[in-house]
Write a protein that holds these residues in place. Structure first.
Motif, short mmCIF file in Angstrom:
data_model
loop_
_atom_site.label_atom_id
_atom_site.label_comp_id
_atom_site.label_asym_id
_atom_site.label_seq_id
_atom_site.Cartn_x
_atom_site.Cartn_y
_atom_site.Cartn_z
N THR A 194 0.84 -1.20 0.00
CA THR A 194 0.00 0.00 0.00
C THR A 194 0.87 1.25 0.00
N GLU A 195 0.31 2.31 -0.55
CA GLU A 195 1.02 3.58 -0.65
C GLU A 195 0.62 4.50 0.51
N THR A 196 1.40 5.54 0.69
CA THR A 196 1.09 6.59 1.65
C THR A 196 0.94 7.88 0.87
N ASP A 197 -0.24 8.47 0.91
CA ASP A 197 -0.51 9.70 0.15
C ASP A 197 -0.14 9.54 -1.33
N LEU A 198 -0.54 8.42 -1.93
CA LEU A 198 -0.30 8.12 -3.33
C LEU A 198 1.18 7.97 -3.69
N THR A 199 2.01 7.74 -2.68
CA THR A 199 3.46 7.62 -2.89
C THR A 199 3.92 6.26 -2.38
N ASP B 282 5.83 3.49 -0.49
CA ASP B 282 6.33 3.51 0.87
C ASP B 282 7.40 2.43 1.01
N THR C 89 0.05 9.56 -10.76
CA THR C 89 0.01 10.43 -9.57
C THR C 89 1.04 11.54 -9.60
N THR D 92 3.84 11.40 -8.15
CA THR D 92 4.65 11.33 -6.94
C THR D 92 5.95 10.59 -7.22
#
Length: 110
Positions: free
Chosen positions: A4-9, A11, A35, A37
């Motif tokens: 999973t990503e954090t704020d579309l970034t 991780d 995104t 990012t």
């Protein structure tokens, strides 16, 4: 398996948590599309350092020319110095050739 990503970034910690003895390849689009990012070069180096030697890190840097931040690098240094890192690139994005078709006209199958 996806991390999973954090704020579309991406991780790094979550990516590394997903690595198992069965993991063979980790793909990272950096910068990411759509995104926009990216991970800083220090984070990409941390990701590579955290991977077992048998895991291939594939850096997809198709949009690298569009990043103007000082903390970004496409990763060619890692490709040159690490045996488990490769990079994919494209010239079609920077030169606007995504819609250009080379060759003759396409025909529908009969």
């Amino acid at each position: 398996m996806r991390a999973t990503e954090t704020d579309l970034t991406a991780d790094v910690d979550r990516l590394l948590e997903k690595v198992t003895p069965r993991t063979k390849v980790v793909f990272l689009a950096n910068p990411n599309n759509p995104t926009g990012t990216y991970l800083s070069f220090s984070e990409v180096k941390r990701l590579q350092a955290g991977l077992p030697a048998h895991v291939l890190l594939v850096l997809d840097a198709a949009y690298a020319e569009y990043v103007t931040r000082n903390d970004y690098a496409a990763g060619i240094e890692l490709v040159a110095t690490c045996e488990n890192v490769v990079m994919t690139r494209t010239f079609s994005k920077i030169y606007g050739l995504a819609n250009l078709r080379l060759g003759g006209p396409m025909r529908r199958p009969q």
